[in-house]
Scaffold this motif. Sequence first.
Motif, PDB file in Angstrom:
ATOM      1  N   GLU A  99      78.642  38.070 -13.824  1.00 31.98           N
ATOM      2  CA  GLU A  99      77.268  37.618 -13.632  1.00 31.98           C
ATOM      3  C   GLU A  99      77.042  37.137 -12.201  1.00 31.98           C
ATOM      4  N   MET A 100      78.098  36.566 -11.607  1.00 28.77           N
ATOM      5  CA  MET A 100      77.991  36.141 -10.217  1.00 28.77           C
ATOM      6  C   MET A 100      77.727  37.342  -9.308  1.00 28.77           C
ATOM      7  N   PHE A 101      78.399  38.459  -9.566  1.00 29.07           N
ATOM      8  CA  PHE A 101      78.170  39.661  -8.760  1.00 29.07           C
ATOM      9  C   PHE A 101      76.777  40.237  -9.005  1.00 29.07           C
ATOM     10  N   VAL A 102      76.252  40.095 -10.234  1.00 29.30           N
ATOM     11  CA  VAL A 102      74.898  40.565 -10.531  1.00 29.30           C
ATOM     12  C   VAL A 102      73.889  39.821  -9.666  1.00 29.30           C
ATOM     13  N   LYS A 103      74.048  38.505  -9.546  1.00 26.72           N
ATOM     14  CA  LYS A 103      73.133  37.705  -8.728  1.00 26.72           C
ATOM     15  C   LYS A 103      73.408  37.873  -7.238  1.00 26.72           C
ATOM     16  N   SER A 149      66.530  47.488  -7.804  1.00 23.50           N
ATOM     17  CA  SER A 149      67.849  47.386  -8.441  1.00 23.50           C
ATOM     18  C   SER A 149      67.844  46.355  -9.562  1.00 23.50           C
ATOM     19  N   GLU A 150      66.985  45.332  -9.431  1.00 26.00           N
ATOM     20  CA  GLU A 150      66.866  44.349 -10.507  1.00 26.00           C
ATOM     21  C   GLU A 150      66.174  44.949 -11.729  1.00 26.00           C
ATOM     22  N   THR A 151      65.089  45.674 -11.515  1.00 28.11           N
ATOM     23  CA  THR A 151      64.351  46.203 -12.666  1.00 28.11           C
ATOM     24  C   THR A 151      65.064  47.393 -13.307  1.00 28.11           C
ATOM     25  N   THR A 152      65.779  48.187 -12.523  1.00 25.76           N
ATOM     26  CA  THR A 152      66.520  49.312 -13.104  1.00 25.76           C
ATOM     27  C   THR A 152      67.948  48.915 -13.471  1.00 25.76           C
ATOM     28  N   GLY A 153      68.316  47.677 -13.190  1.00 25.72           N
ATOM     29  CA  GLY A 153      69.656  47.192 -13.502  1.00 25.72           C
ATOM     30  C   GLY A 153      69.658  46.268 -14.700  1.00 25.72           C
ATOM     31  N   PRO A 154      69.841  44.966 -14.494  1.00 29.70           N
ATOM     32  CA  PRO A 154      70.003  44.046 -15.621  1.00 29.70           C
ATOM     33  C   PRO A 154      68.747  43.844 -16.447  1.00 29.70           C
ATOM     34  N   ILE A 155      67.543  44.058 -15.874  1.00 38.15           N
ATOM     35  CA  ILE A 155      66.308  43.795 -16.614  1.00 38.15           C
ATOM     36  C   ILE A 155      65.887  45.023 -17.423  1.00 38.15           C
ATOM     37  N   GLY A 156      65.861  46.179 -16.798  1.00 41.64           N
ATOM     38  CA  GLY A 156      65.534  47.412 -17.510  1.00 41.64           C
ATOM     39  C   GLY A 156      64.051  47.653 -17.695  1.00 41.64           C
ATOM     40  N   GLN A 157      63.213  46.817 -17.123  1.00 44.77           N
ATOM     41  CA  GLN A 157      61.767  46.967 -17.190  1.00 44.77           C
ATOM     42  C   GLN A 157      61.147  46.059 -16.127  1.00 44.77           C
ATOM     43  N   LEU A 158      59.858  46.192 -15.909  1.00 44.33           N
ATOM     44  CA  LEU A 158      59.159  45.329 -14.967  1.00 44.33           C
ATOM     45  C   LEU A 158      58.595  44.122 -15.708  1.00 44.33           C
ATOM     46  N   VAL A 159      58.956  42.938 -15.259  1.00 50.07           N
ATOM     47  CA  VAL A 159      58.485  41.683 -15.851  1.00 50.07           C
ATOM     48  C   VAL A 159      57.976  40.790 -14.728  1.00 50.07           C
ATOM     49  N   PRO A 160      57.156  39.770 -15.043  1.00 50.83           N
ATOM     50  CA  PRO A 160      56.616  38.920 -13.972  1.00 50.83           C
ATOM     51  C   PRO A 160      57.679  38.169 -13.186  1.00 50.83           C
ATOM     52  N   ASN A 161      58.726  37.715 -13.860  1.00 49.37           N
ATOM     53  CA  ASN A 161      59.758  36.914 -13.190  1.00 49.37           C
ATOM     54  C   ASN A 161      60.948  37.779 -12.784  1.00 49.37           C
ATOM     55  N   VAL A 162      60.670  38.800 -11.976  1.00 48.14           N
ATOM     56  CA  VAL A 162      61.740  39.675 -11.491  1.00 48.14           C
ATOM     57  C   VAL A 162      62.752  38.884 -10.672  1.00 48.14           C
ATOM     58  N   SER A 163      62.242  38.003  -9.830  1.00 46.06           N
ATOM     59  CA  SER A 163      63.101  37.264  -8.907  1.00 46.06           C
ATOM     60  C   SER A 163      62.933  35.764  -9.108  1.00 46.06           C
ATOM     61  N   PRO A 164      64.040  35.029  -9.185  1.00 47.98           N
ATOM     62  CA  PRO A 164      63.961  33.556  -9.218  1.00 47.98           C
ATOM     63  C   PRO A 164      63.855  32.936  -7.828  1.00 47.98           C
ATOM     64  N   GLY A 165      63.563  33.767  -6.830  1.00 45.58           N
ATOM     65  CA  GLY A 165      63.480  33.284  -5.450  1.00 45.58           C
ATOM     66  C   GLY A 165      64.584  33.820  -4.571  1.00 45.58           C
ATOM     67  N   TYR A 166      65.100  35.010  -4.916  1.00 42.68           N
ATOM     68  CA  TYR A 166      66.193  35.598  -4.141  1.00 42.68           C
ATOM     69  C   TYR A 166      65.815  35.764  -2.667  1.00 42.68           C
ATOM     70  N   GLY A 167      64.571  36.180  -2.408  1.00 38.89           N
ATOM     71  CA  GLY A 167      64.161  36.419  -1.028  1.00 38.89           C
ATOM     72  C   GLY A 167      64.169  35.163  -0.189  1.00 38.89           C
TER      73      GLY A 167
END
Length: 355
Positions: free
Chosen positions: A61-65, A262-280
């Motif tokens: 999970e650390m590598f996912v984030k 990579s987030e939406t096609t990876g661990p999430i698998g769809q588009l949701v409002p909270n794609v990012s917890p503030g990664y940028g």
Amino acid sequence: MIRIQARTEPSSIMKLVSPILAIALTLIFGCILFSAIGKSPAQALHVLLIAPLADSYNIGEMFVKMGPLLLCAVGLSLCYRANMWNIGAEGQLLAGALGGSAMALYFIDSESALALPITLLAGMVSGMLWSAIPTFLKLRFNSNLILTTIMFNYIALYLLIWAVHGPLRDPQGFGFPESAMFADSTLLPTLFESSRIHLGIVFAIISAFIAWFILSKSHLGFQIRVFGADEPAARYAGFSSKKLSWFVMLFAGALAGLAGISETTGPIGQLVPNVSPGYGYSAIIVAYLGRLHPLGAIIAAMFMAVLYMGGDLAQIEMGIPVAVVSMFQGVLLFFLLACDFFINNRLAFSNQATN
């Protein structure tokens, strides 16, 4: 009288040690903070820094984030080396997630081998286009890049929210603000069966080495370094500031867009409002913690990913508010900048004669 004087020869050793010093000062502050809210400092630091690495699943999970943090930080490192103060990685990530997800939904009934590459490319192009707007405003009208990139972060966020409530919402989703699940042909493959680690982390590490090669081994990288160190000298040497600015901003936008898709096609698998917890936003800390070096960002992204996981565990196991964990990240950036300031400057005390 206290004056600030620039050091004639800043210590190169201290420049390397300053991230470690900043982390140490942040941990000391954390102990004081956790004691003030009635939590055991030792337990809190254990949950934040040690518990996230307790087993193989958590390491995965650390590598996912780590993936999106590293992708954004690598692009920002090049921007900051060129004195382009891009604060818009979050918006470029969201734009990549939005544009790439729209393409993934286009392929929802497709099994084509080209579906995934085209989807990823759409995410990267979307991130590039989103970074191109403030770049154009900066170079054409001399607008403040910091302000425009921050504003475009919020525009991207609300565009994404509008999309999942409107044209991209799943018609079979019972009204929830999310898209349909993507087809298997547009999902990033996982690297291990019992883990969520996906191909995004490979993209991130490869991008770090590509950026390192550009910055350290190419004439373009030499121009970026000179332009960041001494802009008048770079102009005198005939280096084009516009070309360098466009390159670093589009490069950063492409990587941030890749992080989003990579987030939406990876661990999430769809588009949701909270794609990012503030990664940028956290990627800014990662870039500085890595000394604005693409390879240094790998270690820094790993550390920040552990903090993200530790923050979730701290909320669950100790009831520590999420704001405290966010402040922990902010304090780290503060101490890092403070260390850099005193490496390059010193306080001079002098007696002012009075009549």
